[in-house]
Design an enzyme around this catalytic site. Structure first.
Site, PDB file in Angstrom:
ATOM      1  N   ALA A 145      29.883 -28.921  71.127  1.00  0.00           N
ATOM      2  CA  ALA A 145      30.839 -29.387  70.118  1.00  0.00           C
ATOM      3  C   ALA A 145      32.250 -28.863  70.359  1.00  0.00           C
ATOM      4  CB  ALA A 145      30.362 -28.968  68.731  1.00  0.00           C
ATOM      5  N   ASP A 150      37.539 -18.924  76.113  1.00  0.00           N
ATOM      6  CA  ASP A 150      36.366 -18.873  75.223  1.00  0.00           C
ATOM      7  C   ASP A 150      35.714 -17.498  75.259  1.00  0.00           C
ATOM      8  OD1 ASP A 150      37.077 -21.490  75.234  1.00  0.00           O
ATOM      9  OD2 ASP A 150      35.287 -22.218  76.256  1.00  0.00           O
TER      10      ASP A 150
HETATM   11  C1  GLA Z   1      36.828 -25.331  77.395  1.00  0.00           C
HETATM   12  C2  GLA Z   1      36.992 -24.251  78.442  1.00  0.00           C
HETATM   13  C3  GLA Z   1      38.220 -23.387  78.151  1.00  0.00           C
HETATM   14  C4  GLA Z   1      39.461 -24.239  77.923  1.00  0.00           C
HETATM   15  C5  GLA Z   1      39.178 -25.368  76.937  1.00  0.00           C
HETATM   16  C6  GLA Z   1      40.326 -26.339  76.815  1.00  0.00           C
HETATM   17  O1  GLA Z   1      36.532 -24.757  76.154  1.00  0.00           O
HETATM   18  O2  GLA Z   1      35.848 -23.434  78.501  1.00  0.00           O
HETATM   19  O3  GLA Z   1      38.412 -22.464  79.196  1.00  0.00           O
HETATM   20  O4  GLA Z   1      39.964 -24.722  79.140  1.00  0.00           O
HETATM   21  O5  GLA Z   1      38.016 -26.103  77.290  1.00  0.00           O
HETATM   22  O6  GLA Z   1      41.431 -25.720  76.266  1.00  0.00           O
END
Ligand code: GLA
Length: 381
Positions: free
Chosen positions: A123, A172
């Protein structure tokens, strides 16, 4: 599902016949700064109150035995056997995290593990990072090792690159390890400097899951990353962090590569301004930047979906909403909306109406505060 640590500990004891240690790592929602982390740009996420809980106890052998009741899954990784990569399911995260920790600091003991989570999978709320980080903390603790937040985040990111196959940035995992309750984290993905920014009391953060999942999200993600890296190369710079907006403006880069670069370059600038707006309590200013971010993700980076556009448009029409945008990698998943707390009931109704009326889907939405980062949630008894 809500996580009940005591219940998990009791279930673990019944299944494995001994007491576990418990570790929790949050998911995240990004307020602004999307697809900028792998260009060493700026991001502004919060850690969620939802996350992954891992109950763990060491074994005498070198086997990781994993159980998850909510996922209906069991699996095993034998750390003495050759490493397996890219099976295409959740065991890749377990294998990858353990192997990266071993490569970094030596052999780990085997472990009995029970994993439960309440971050919706796929999600855009970093269910996978929260799994990696919770697991990493558990395995490090069982091995009697410690590592600081940035190092854990890097090892988990590397697990995702090598064992899962998504070429993700650091946002993240670092949000999950370093989140700060009540604050958004301005992360400079070049220096990895963190600046916590206190969230104003009069702003509710509403996350809405469209329920849309893109089967090729990981390969689309890798493709966007490759295109934007190619754009940086053509501009003669190592990353798009090194490209000023006016340099891009004057360059002869054309077509989709120009659009990809324009998103990243302008998004870094929006994030810089957004952080200042938030720090100064300027919610209206911050909300306007969220709207621009969504437009840029939709038109220049092309990672939105009709359902996400409809949710963002519906939110924008609700009095008391400051701003709304897709959050995470895109291609489905969630939107994040910043609103006055009194606007939340009307916002929820508008989101449901937009998705049900337009697409026959029922969205799920929730209000979240910014939570703290990952850690052990109960000291060993
Ligand atoms: C995913 C990736 C992150 C980032 C986002 C977009 O969540 O894991 O490292 O690049 O997409 O901002």
């Amino acid at each position: 599902m809500t996580l009940a640590p005591d219940e998990l500990a009791r279930s673990f004891e019944r299944r494995y016949g001994r007491s576990p240690r418990l570790f929790r790592a949050p998911g995240r929602v990004n307020l602004i700064g999307e697809h900028t982390d792998y260009h060493e740009g700026l991001v502004l996420p919060i850690a969620l109150e939802r996350g992954t809980l891992v109950a763990a106890a060491a074994r005498d052998d070198r086997v990781l035995r994993v159980h998850s009741a909510s996922a209906g899954a069991d699996g095993e990784v034998d750390l003495d056997a050759p490493a397996v990569t890219r099976r295409g399911h959740w065991l890749d995260y377990v294998e990858g995290t353990a192997r990266e920790l071993e490569a970094d600091g030596g052999p780990l003991p085997g472990a009995d593990l029970w994993i439960e989570g309440d971050v919706p999978v796929g999600a855009g709320l970093s269910s996978s990072a929260s799994l990696e980080v919770a697991l990493a903390l558990a395995l490090l603790a069982l091995a009697g090792r410690r590592a600081e937040a940035v190092r854990v985040a890097r090892l988990c990111q590397s697990a995702e690159h090598r064992y899962v196959g998504t070429q993700c940035g650091i946002m993240d995992q670092l949000t999950s390890t370093a989140g700060r309750a009540g604050h958004a984290l301005l992360i400079d993905c070049r220096s990895l400097a963190l600046r916590p920014i206190r969230l104003p009391e009069d702003a509710a953060i509403v996350v809405c899951d469209s329920g849309v999942r893109h089967r090729l999200a990981s390969s689309e993600y890798n493709a966007r990353r490759a295109e934007s890296e190619e754009a940086a190369r053509r501009l003669g710079r190592p990353t798009l962090r090194d490209v000023a907006p006016d340099v891009l403006e004057r360059s002869d880069l054309r077509g989709p590569l120009r659009a990809r670069a324009r998103h990243v370059v302008t998004e870094i600038e929006r994030t810089r301004r957004g952080a200042e707006a938030l720090a100064g309590g300027d919610l209206v200013g911050f909300g306007a930047l969220m709207g621009e971010s969504h437009r840029s993700l939709r038109e220049d980076y092309e990672v939105s979906a009709p359902e996400l556009d409809a949710l963002v448009a519906a939110a924008a029409g609700v009095p008391g909403v400051y701003g709304s945008r897709l959050t995470g990698a895109g291609f489905g998943g969630c939107t994040v909306t910043l609103a006055s707390p009194s606007a939340v009931p009307r916002l929820g109704a508008a989101l449901s109406e937009a998705l049900q009326g337009g697409f026959g889907r029922r969205p799920t939405w929730f209000v979240t505060r910014a939570a703290g980062g990952a850690g052990e949630i109960r000291p060993p008894s």
